[in-house]
Structure formats: structure tokens, C-alpha cells
Design an enzyme around this catalytic site. Structure first.
Site: not given
Ligand code: UFG
Length: 331
Positions: A35-36, A40, A121, A145, A173-174, A192, A285
């Protein structure tokens, strides 16, 4: 478990990698972490794991790691992981996630290491044409990503076909929740659930809802949240299954989607805090809905999530955040 292995866990000081490492050790495996520490945390490392601090794209370092230890398998989690960031700095994602993995694969091949469990992912699927998303769903990432991980999956396939690499690709997934002393601490935080909990802790004034005009029941994005311990367990099952199978692809989620508003509501109930939320434009995205079908891994490897309720997932995260209000190493 079939036998004890020496496993190199890249990204083993990260949120998911630390839980994977802890479970591998609990199952009797030997773990070396590469791990760099750019994202982490040293404090998240399992006590008995050896840390090699460095990068997966450092070929000389990889050569010395593999020359000095008889590594049986690599669990490869080291990666940049933020959708939003990937849409601003694509080159970093291709360099780190795709090119970095190629260097790792070359080094593995040179040293006769033929097994990998890869952290993939749900972002591979882009805006899904059907939900729940199973493994036959077309791969059409809508962010860099996801594209950087798809490129890697394609390399893995050809290394399997041509060089006999045995690999499992786990499409998360998340990931969410905490596993005892191991929790989610990204700097800066973009996810989130931790952001919502930081509002409940009084560290942020409000949470932003990124977009309310999506094609979903309440207009906000829907995601399938999976507890980090359940996710980690799948890595151990996949590692064992590579004894018998050369190529495995699995989607990992609970099969239930929750909107951004539902997550915030759940956190309000659990924390007792009002958690002010403001609506903002969409983040680049983001697909509208991502919900997994994990029937395949349940059927083939007997994977069974133990913490599938959102209440429990957010509850475990809240416990960790209350105990570690400033994250790792700062309390
Ligand atoms: N969101 C908000 N407000 C915030 C942060 C997030 O509304 O402050 C929304 C995002 O738009 C998204 C949802 O909450 O719709 C979840 O966002 P996250 O950033 O928590 O997670 P992501 O779905 O973008 O991505 C995560 C991982 C990825 C993975 C993906 C797969 O970070 O590595 O889940 O579903 F690929």
C-alpha cells in the site's frame, strides 16, 4: 478453507482491503500488504500483516516483494476510486488503475504467481438497461473510473486465456458500514454515508443531494449498499474457488436499492440528528440506478450476506464514526 496461503493484498490499508486482510488472517492465511498509504491508513492494518509501503506500478519493488516471499495469490484492491475525481482527472485513473495493474500482472507472471482476486466495480455497467444487474449485463461504463476498471478486466481475461492466470473479478456495488474497529475514512471524503454521518457529528453543516431529476422513484440516485464484511467474505470464497476454477466473475450487492433521500432518512432515524440536506445539480458520471443481482455467487460459492439491512449497515458506520470522529489516527 482448502489450504493456507501467503496472500499479497494490494491496497490492504484501505477501507475494504483492511477488512479483507483481517478476514484472511482470521482464516489462517499469511498476509503481506502492499500500500502506498496515499489514501490508506497504517492504523487499519491487521497486526500480524507485514506492510510493504509502495506502489503497484513500481516494478522493481514488486520484483523484490515476489523474490523474497513465496506469494501464492494476490488480492488486488489498490486503486483510485472516486467517480467525480475520475471525470476531472482521467489520466490519473488510467495510469494508476489500468497501467498500474498491468505492471502488477507482468511482475506476477515473471515470478510465477498465477492467482488474483480483483476488486472490480458496478461502475462497469454504466446506466443499466435492466435491474437487478447480473453478470450477463452489457459493460458500458459512463465514467472514467469504471472505464479504468473495465480495461483491467479485459487485460485479466487475456492473461487468463494466453498465460493461464486464474482470476476472480468481484464487481462491488456500494461498499458501506464498518467492521468493528475498521471503518470508512477517505481524505477528502466523497462518499454519501460518511458525509451524511459527518453532518450528524456536527462536522459539516449540511449534506448535498447531487441531482433530483433522475429516472428513479424520488428523483435521486439509487444504489445497492453492501456491508464491507460481507464484501470481504466474498474475497475469501473466491480465493478458495480459484483452486478449481480459472475465471470467475461475480456481482456483489444485496439486490435492494436505496435512493440518496432514503439513505439520509435512515441516517436521521439512527442518529437522531436532523441532518440538513440541500439539493444541488447532478455530479458528472453518476448512473441513475445501480442494483445488483448476486444470485450467481450465492449459488456457485454459497455467499450469503449477514448484514443486508440498510439500518444495520448505516448503524455500524455510525458506531464507528462516533468512536473515531476524526477518522484513523487523529483521535
Ligand atoms: N451523493 C450525493 N451527495 C454526496 C455524495 C454522494 O448525493 O455528497 C450521491 C451520489 O451522487 C451517488 C450516491 O450518493 O448517487 C452514492 O455516491 P458515492 O460517492 O457514495 O458512491 P458512488 O455510487 O459514486 O460510487 C461507489 C464507489 C465506487 C463504485 C460504485 C459502485 O465509490 O467505487 O459505488 O456503485 F464503483
Amino acid at each position: 478453507m482448502t489450504n493456507t496461503k501467503h496472500v499479497l493484498v494490494t491496497g490492504g490499508a484501505g477501507y475494504i482491503g483492511s477488512v479483507v486482510g483481517a478476514q484472511l488472517i482470521a482464516a489462517g492465511h499469511r498476509v503481506t500488504v502492499l500500500d502506498n498509504l496515499s489514501r490508506g491508513h497504517r492504523e487499519a492494518l491487521p497486526r500480524s500483516a507485514e506492510l510493504v509501503q509502495g506502489d503497484v506500478s513500481d516494478r522493481a519493488l514488486l520484483d523484490s516483494v515476489f523474490a523474497r516471499r513465496k506469494v501464492d495469490a494476490v488480492v488486488h484492491l489498490a486503486a483510485l476510486l472516486e467517480v467525480g475525481e475520475s471525470m476531472r482527472e482521467p489520466e490519473r485513473y488510467f495510469r494508476n488503475n489500468s497501467a498500474g495493474t498491468l505492471t502488477l500482472l507482468e511482475a506476477m507472471r515473471a515470478h510465477g504467481v498465477s492467482r488474483m482476486v480483483f476488486s472490480s466495480t458496478a461502475a462497469l455497467f454504466g446506466d443499466p438497461e435492466r435491474v437487478p444487474i447480473d453478470e450477463t449485463h452489457p459493460l458500458r461504463p459512463c465514467n472514467v473510473y469504471g472505464e479504468s476498471k473495465l480495461i483491467t478486466e479485459r487485460m485479466l481475461k487475456w492473461f487468463h486465456v494466453i498465460h493461464g492466470l486464474r482470476y476472480a473479478s468481484l464487481r462491488y456495488f456500494n461498499a458501506a458500514g464498518a467492521a468493528g474497529e475498521l471503518g470508512e475514512d477517505h481524505q477528502p471524503e466523497s462518499h454519501l454515508i460518511p458525509l451524511v454521518l459527518q453532518v450528524a457529528l456536527g462536522q459539516r453543516a449540511k449534506v448535498e443531494i447531487y441531482g433530483t431529476d433522475y429516472a428513479s422513484p424520488d428523483g435521486t440516485c439509487v444504489r445497492d449498499y453492501i456491508h464491507v464484511s460481507d464484501l470481504a467474505t466474498a474475497h475469501l470464497l473466491a480465493l478458495d474457488a480459484l483452486e478449481e476454477h480459472g475465471r470467475l466473475l461475480y456481482n456483489l450487492g444485496n439486490g435492494q436499492g436505496y435512493s440518496v433521500r432514503q439513505v439520509i432518512e435512515t441516517a436521521r432515524r439512527i442518529t437522531g440528528h436532523t441532518i440538513p440536506a440541500v439539493e444541488t445539480p447532478r455530479r458528472a458520471g453518476d448512473p441513475a440506478v445501480l442494483v445488483a443481482s448476486s444470485e450467481k455467487i450465492r449459488r456457485e460459492l454459497g455467499w450469503a450476506p449477514k448484514h443486508s439491512e440498510l439500518e444495520e449497515i448505516v448503524g455500524s458506520a455510525w458506531e464507528w464514526h462516533r468512536k473515531h470522529p476524526r477518522g484513523y489516527g487523529q483521535n
